[in-house]
Design an enzyme around this catalytic site. Structure first.
Site, PDB file in Angstrom:
ATOM      1  CD  GLU A  98      13.073  -2.964   4.974  1.00 36.17           C
ATOM      2  OE1 GLU A  98      13.288  -3.352   6.147  1.00 36.17           O
ATOM      3  OE2 GLU A  98      13.716  -2.041   4.437  1.00 36.17           O
ATOM      4  N   GLY A 137      14.217   1.731   4.379  1.00 35.31           N
ATOM      5  CA  GLY A 137      15.114   2.516   3.526  1.00 35.31           C
ATOM      6  C   GLY A 137      15.716   3.710   4.256  1.00 35.31           C
ATOM      7  CB  ALA A 148      10.926   2.382   0.403  1.00 35.01           C
ATOM      8  CD  GLU A 159      17.537  -0.949   3.290  1.00 29.86           C
ATOM      9  OE1 GLU A 159      16.477  -0.377   2.964  1.00 29.86           O
ATOM     10  OE2 GLU A 159      17.874  -2.057   2.850  1.00 29.86           O
TER      11      GLU A 159
HETATM   12  N1  CAA Z   1       5.512   4.909   3.320  1.00 29.46           N
HETATM   13  C1  CAA Z   1       4.447   5.672   3.059  1.00 29.46           C
HETATM   14  N2  CAA Z   1       3.770   6.361   4.013  1.00 29.46           N
HETATM   15  C2  CAA Z   1       4.230   6.259   5.278  1.00 29.46           C
HETATM   16  C3  CAA Z   1       5.342   5.485   5.615  1.00 29.46           C
HETATM   17  C4  CAA Z   1       5.999   4.782   4.564  1.00 29.46           C
HETATM   18  N3  CAA Z   1       7.107   4.048   4.769  1.00 29.46           N
HETATM   19  N4  CAA Z   1       5.542   5.560   6.947  1.00 29.46           N
HETATM   20  C5  CAA Z   1       4.582   6.382   7.414  1.00 29.46           C
HETATM   21  N5  CAA Z   1       3.804   6.806   6.418  1.00 29.46           N
HETATM   22  C6  CAA Z   1       2.633   7.698   6.487  1.00 29.46           C
HETATM   23  C7  CAA Z   1       1.443   7.011   7.118  1.00 29.46           C
HETATM   24  O1  CAA Z   1       0.755   6.224   6.187  1.00 29.46           O
HETATM   25  C8  CAA Z   1       0.648   8.201   7.602  1.00 29.46           C
HETATM   26  O2  CAA Z   1       0.000   8.790   6.517  1.00 29.46           O
HETATM   27  P1  CAA Z   1      -1.595   9.123   6.615  1.00 29.46           P
HETATM   28  O3  CAA Z   1      -1.647  10.205   7.668  1.00 29.46           O
HETATM   29  O4  CAA Z   1      -1.926   9.605   5.254  1.00 29.46           O
HETATM   30  O5  CAA Z   1      -2.261   7.869   7.043  1.00 29.46           O
HETATM   31  C9  CAA Z   1       1.748   9.172   8.049  1.00 29.46           C
HETATM   32  O6  CAA Z   1       2.927   8.769   7.374  1.00 29.46           O
HETATM   33  C10 CAA Z   1       2.004   9.111   9.534  1.00 29.46           C
HETATM   34  O7  CAA Z   1       2.284   7.776   9.881  1.00 29.46           O
HETATM   35  P2  CAA Z   1       1.507   6.970  11.048  1.00 29.46           P
HETATM   36  O8  CAA Z   1       0.127   7.531  11.221  1.00 29.46           O
HETATM   37  O9  CAA Z   1       1.626   5.517  10.753  1.00 29.46           O
HETATM   38  O10 CAA Z   1       2.404   7.381  12.308  1.00 29.46           O
HETATM   39  P3  CAA Z   1       2.621   6.545  13.622  1.00 29.46           P
HETATM   40  O11 CAA Z   1       3.359   7.476  14.538  1.00 29.46           O
HETATM   41  O12 CAA Z   1       1.350   5.963  14.111  1.00 29.46           O
HETATM   42  O13 CAA Z   1       3.573   5.322  13.219  1.00 29.46           O
HETATM   43  C11 CAA Z   1       5.482   4.304  12.149  1.00 29.46           C
HETATM   44  C12 CAA Z   1       4.873   5.580  12.786  1.00 29.46           C
HETATM   45  C13 CAA Z   1       5.665   3.217  13.223  1.00 29.46           C
HETATM   46  C14 CAA Z   1       6.844   4.709  11.585  1.00 29.46           C
HETATM   47  C15 CAA Z   1       4.541   3.783  11.047  1.00 29.46           C
HETATM   48  O14 CAA Z   1       4.188   4.860  10.190  1.00 29.46           O
HETATM   49  C16 CAA Z   1       5.160   2.717  10.197  1.00 29.46           C
HETATM   50  O15 CAA Z   1       5.228   1.558  10.615  1.00 29.46           O
HETATM   51  N6  CAA Z   1       5.630   3.085   8.993  1.00 29.46           N
HETATM   52  C17 CAA Z   1       6.180   2.131   8.046  1.00 29.46           C
HETATM   53  C18 CAA Z   1       7.567   1.681   8.456  1.00 29.46           C
HETATM   54  C19 CAA Z   1       8.089   0.652   7.467  1.00 29.46           C
HETATM   55  O16 CAA Z   1       7.563  -0.432   7.347  1.00 29.46           O
HETATM   56  N7  CAA Z   1       9.181   1.000   6.758  1.00 29.46           N
HETATM   57  C20 CAA Z   1       9.766   0.137   5.750  1.00 29.46           C
HETATM   58  C21 CAA Z   1       9.252   0.538   4.394  1.00 29.46           C
HETATM   59  S1  CAA Z   1       9.708  -0.604   3.135  1.00 29.46           S
HETATM   60  C22 CAA Z   1      11.275  -0.192   2.702  1.00 29.46           C
HETATM   61  O17 CAA Z   1      11.878   0.727   3.245  1.00 29.46           O
HETATM   62  C23 CAA Z   1      11.856  -1.024   1.602  1.00 29.46           C
HETATM   63  C24 CAA Z   1      13.331  -0.905   1.396  1.00 29.46           C
HETATM   64  O18 CAA Z   1      14.066  -1.668   1.950  1.00 29.46           O
HETATM   65  C25 CAA Z   1      13.924   0.056   0.501  1.00 29.46           C
END
Ligand code: CAA
Length: 259
Positions: free
Chosen positions: A133, A110, A65, A113
């Site tokens: 999460e 998500g 998400a 999921e």
């Molecule tokens: N939401 C919003 N933006 C996101 C994102 C997310 N879930 N995942 C990645 N992005 C964005 C980053 O912020 C970045 O944007 P900017 O260039 O503007 O900074 C861009 O995508 C590229 O990401 P990274 O630079 O972080 O890429 P990376 O290769 O270094 O890392 C990653 C990749 C490990 C997937 C890392 O991006 C990450 O940890 N993302 C979040 C993963 C996460 O926690 N997901 C769970 C979300 S909560 C959820 O899903 C709730 C639910 O149950 C419904």
């Protein structure tokens, strides 16, 4: 179907739905869920579409998400903003045709999921899965605490959800999270091959088999068996059952009409 965050293509009776927010690793916003829900309801009613593939393309499935959109939300905001995801997930999970997830790269939160509401998951060797999460101070809110234990068992689901660890495609295969792993270059060909195989079967029988499995997971065994019995009997009112059995006896391939 003209969307901004999702691309829908139909080839040979197979719909391919591609998440399209590459700049944020296909993070799932309200708009993505609204567009997914709209596409799912149109594809569900389109009889020319016999199977659906959901993918994020060859680089990333979805990194979860949209954290940036969620970060400042209150509890009341979230209770409302989560609705589009629930609607999209429900429409995909209950679609009366097979839905395959073709997963490359990250399928996190998500994103993971979303794969759980599809019927079959095919992973590229680059795929990475996790429910991170917990590291954000929240829990999986897109059905992960409910659907993941049903798929892989409570112990493994708790380990993934409590740790927030990310696992690779081979580990996902080992624990039953995905059905198969293929080289990333073969991902879409493999998904299409499977979709075509499902599409060639009797559509009503497949629809009812899907319903028996999905509904059966919510029922106790005796009621599930009664439901299966009713669906089984009902299929003897279809042209496809007559055709399938006649074709067997006549030693030819069946020509199913989905009726
Ligand atoms: N939401 C919003 N933006 C996101 C994102 C997310 N879930 N995942 C990645 N992005 C964005 C980053 O912020 C970045 O944007 P900017 O260039 O503007 O900074 C861009 O995508 C590229 O990401 P990274 O630079 O972080 O890429 P990376 O290769 O270094 O890392 C990653 C990749 C490990 C997937 C890392 O991006 C990450 O940890 N993302 C979040 C993963 C996460 O926690 N997901 C769970 C979300 S909560 C959820 O899903 C709730 C639910 O149950 C419904």
């Amino acid at each position: 179907m003209d969307y901004e965050t999702v691309i829908v293509e139909i080839e040979d009776g197979i719909a391919i739905v591609t998440l399209n927010r590459p700049e944020v690793l296909n993070a799932l916003s309200g708009q993505v869920f609204n567009e997914l829900a709209d596409a799912a309801s149109i594809l569900a009613d389109d009889d020319s579409v016999r199977a659906v593939i959901i993918t994020g393309g060859e680089k990333v499935f979805a990194a979860g998400a949209d954290i940036k959109m969620m970060a400042s939300q209150s509890a009341v905001d979230v209770a409302t903003s989560i609705r589009p995801s629930k609607i999209a997930f429900h429409l995909i999970e209950t679609m009366k045709k097979p839905v395959i997830a073709a997963i490359a790269g990250y399928a996190l939160g998500g994103g993971c999921e979303l794969t759980l509401v599809t019927d079959v998951r095919i992973a590229a060797d680059t795929a990475q899965f996790g429910l991170p999460e917990i590291k954000l101070g929240i829990l999986p809110g897109g059905g992960g605490t409910q659907r993941l234990p049903k798929l892989i068992g409570a112990g493994k689901a708790k380990e993934l959800i409590f740790s927030g660890d990310i696992i690779d495609a081979e580990e996902a295969l080992r624990i039953g999270l995905v059905n198969k792993v293929v080289p990333v270059s073969d991902l879409m060909a493999e998904a299409k091959k499977m979709a075509k195989k499902f599409a060639s079967r009797g559509a009503v029988a497949l629809q009812l088999a899907k319903s028996c499995i999905n509904e059966g997971l919510q029922m106790d065994l005796e009621i599930g068996l009664q439901y299966e019995h009713k669906c089984f009997s009902l299929l003897f009112a279809t042209e496809d059952q007559k055709e399938g059995m006649a074709a067997f006896i006549e030693k030819r391939k069946p020509k199913f009409k989905g009726k």
